[in-house]
Design an enzyme around this catalytic site. Sequence first.
Site, PDB file in Angstrom:
ATOM      1  N   HIS A  40    -141.279 -84.090  32.252  1.00 42.12           N
ATOM      2  CA  HIS A  40    -142.431 -84.868  32.109  1.00 42.12           C
ATOM      3  C   HIS A  40    -142.875 -85.545  30.967  1.00 42.12           C
ATOM      4  O   HIS A  40    -143.669 -86.448  31.054  1.00 42.12           O
ATOM      5  CB  HIS A  40    -143.550 -83.860  32.087  1.00 42.12           C
ATOM      6  N   HIS A  50    -143.240 -80.254  41.978  1.00 41.66           N
ATOM      7  CA  HIS A  50    -142.834 -80.947  40.810  1.00 41.66           C
ATOM      8  C   HIS A  50    -141.685 -82.075  41.314  1.00 41.66           C
ATOM      9  O   HIS A  50    -140.669 -81.572  41.972  1.00 41.66           O
ATOM     10  CB  HIS A  50    -141.914 -79.944  39.806  1.00 41.66           C
ATOM     11  N   GLU A  98    -139.974 -75.272  42.132  1.00 40.13           N
ATOM     12  CA  GLU A  98    -141.527 -75.600  42.546  1.00 40.13           C
ATOM     13  C   GLU A  98    -141.792 -76.664  43.235  1.00 40.13           C
ATOM     14  O   GLU A  98    -141.275 -77.859  43.253  1.00 40.13           O
ATOM     15  CB  GLU A  98    -141.988 -75.924  41.090  1.00 40.13           C
ATOM     16  N   ASP A 110    -146.429 -83.742  38.840  1.00 39.95           N
ATOM     17  CA  ASP A 110    -146.891 -82.209  39.471  1.00 39.95           C
ATOM     18  C   ASP A 110    -147.934 -82.767  40.487  1.00 39.95           C
ATOM     19  O   ASP A 110    -149.024 -83.384  39.925  1.00 39.95           O
ATOM     20  CB  ASP A 110    -147.152 -81.291  38.601  1.00 39.95           C
TER      21      ASP A 110
END
Length: 233
Positions: free
Chosen positions: A117, A209, A206, A124
């Site tokens: 990130h 993501h 996840e 996300d």
Amino acid sequence: EDRPAHMVYLRTVDPGIEQDIRYAGAHNFTGHALDGYEAPECLLSLDAARALARVQSTLRAQGYGLKVFDCYRPSRAVADMGRFATQPGDPRKAEFYPRVDKQDFWRLGYVARVSNHSKGGTVDLTLTGPDALPADSWTPSATPVDCTAPYGQRWHDGAVDMGTGFDCFDERAHTDTTLINATALENRQRLTRAMEQEGFTGYSAEWWHFTYTRDASLKTVMDFPITPLESTP
Ligand SMILES: C[C@@H](N)C(=O)N[C@H](C)C(=O)O
Ligand SMILES: [Zn+2]
């Protein structure tokens, strides 16, 4: 550190993509706004932002859309997440990680010591659509509900059923889990398909993501703060 020219505010590229930047407020797994989030804004590299706008337009044609929860994350915010795990207190455990110890987030892959990130191409996000329940408005006094609870019972973030809420650190958040219902699995697949088509790669631990992998130059970890759009030169 100043904002590099290639890092842009997503809403200047696509104002139609919804934003709920969780780390700019207290409705996240730490319970506080993270260092470096001075405004609830999504910043991405220009190429990643344009690619996301193309995903949005593909999904729009299908009656769906995107809502982003986190984009560029200053490295000081990553450090803030690390401090959170070493300090006492679990103000949001009941909602975000009811079955996991916060010291284990890194070992289990739910939080990174050095996050993509911070390199400008990772996001996300979730899927909005015709069957989504309207978003609830969050207050610190809201009763926490387990992020793995059935869709109708858990926090309504304005998205369709994705099997869990955002930042739900649990096996049910693993993208290909067999522990969620068929509708949620289809929604995950719709999101993943649309993202992959424009050069984003998902993450097995996840479902929310994704990293833009068509720009190999996104390698530098950045630490400029996220500030309001109006006050930037
Ligand atoms: C913390 C969560 N939203 C996330 O982005 N996890 C990955 C692994 C990261 O921290 O880069
Ligand atoms: Zn992420």
